[in-house]
Design an enzyme around this catalytic site. Structure first.
Site, PDB file in Angstrom:
ATOM      1  N   HIS A 218       0.905  -1.012  -0.382  1.00 62.62           N
ATOM      2  CA  HIS A 218      -0.244   0.206  -0.038  1.00 62.62           C
ATOM      3  C   HIS A 218       0.893   1.248  -0.305  1.00 62.62           C
ATOM      4  CE1 HIS A 218      -3.719  -1.824   2.121  1.00 62.62           C
ATOM      5  NE2 HIS A 218      -3.026  -3.331   0.997  1.00 62.62           N
TER       6      HIS A 218
ATOM      7  N   GLU B 121       1.312   3.504   2.106  1.00 66.23           N
ATOM      8  CA  GLU B 121       1.212   4.303   3.426  1.00 66.23           C
ATOM      9  C   GLU B 121       2.662   3.204   3.466  1.00 66.23           C
ATOM     10  OE1 GLU B 121      -1.627   3.782   2.181  1.00 66.23           O
ATOM     11  OE2 GLU B 121      -3.072   4.162   3.798  1.00 66.23           O
TER      12      GLU B 121
END
Length: 151
Positions: free
Chosen positions: A55, A57
């Site tokens: 992801h 992040e």
């Protein structure tokens, strides 16, 4: 950070979300900043990396940890274009991110305020302050456009 600085960093995250979309990945981008300096950046890469943890992040956190030589990132702010999931929220806690700023909510799997309130849970040994809103409309429009084209 000021509202103007938050918007500036979120614009950088939004550009990265565009890179994800260009690669047929869900358009989410993230930048990690400390003391006004960019430490790490990322965009969704789960398909291209064949990695369910890639992801935006997580990619930004890995990039930053590698750059500073430490998995702990105190005093940092993570800017992300979409409300993080539980995996990403947990990673922020473990990395000791000080603050999260996200653009738009994720009504199906958002773990900050939409589906659950992971960062507000009393059982974690670290608190990540969070806020939402900068460039929410732009981020939502990018996501909606991406999914509309895929249908």
């Amino acid at each position: 950070m000021t509202a103007s600085e938050d918007k500036q960093w979120m614009q950088q995250a939004l550009l990265l979300a565009g890179q994800a979309a260009d690669r047929q990945e869900v358009p989410v981008g993230a930048v990690l900043v400390r003391d006004g300096a960019l430490l790490g950046r990322g965009w969704n890469q789960v398909i291209s990396a064949a990695d369910p943890t890639a992801h935006a992040e997580i990619v930004a956190l890995r990039n930053a940890a590698s750059a500073v030589g430490n998995y702990r990132l105190p005093g940092s702010t993570l800017y992300v274009t979409l409300e993080p999931c539980t995996m990403c929220a947990g990673a922020m806690v473990h990395a000791r991110v000080e603050r999260l700023v996200f653009a738009t909510r994720e009504p199906r799997a958002g773990a900050i305020c939409s589906v659950c309130e992971t960062l507000d849970s009393p059982y974690y040994n670290h608190r990540v302050r969070w806020e939402e809103g900068p460039l929410a409309q732009e981020s939502a429009e990018l996501l909606q456009s991406f999914f509309r084209e895929r249908r």
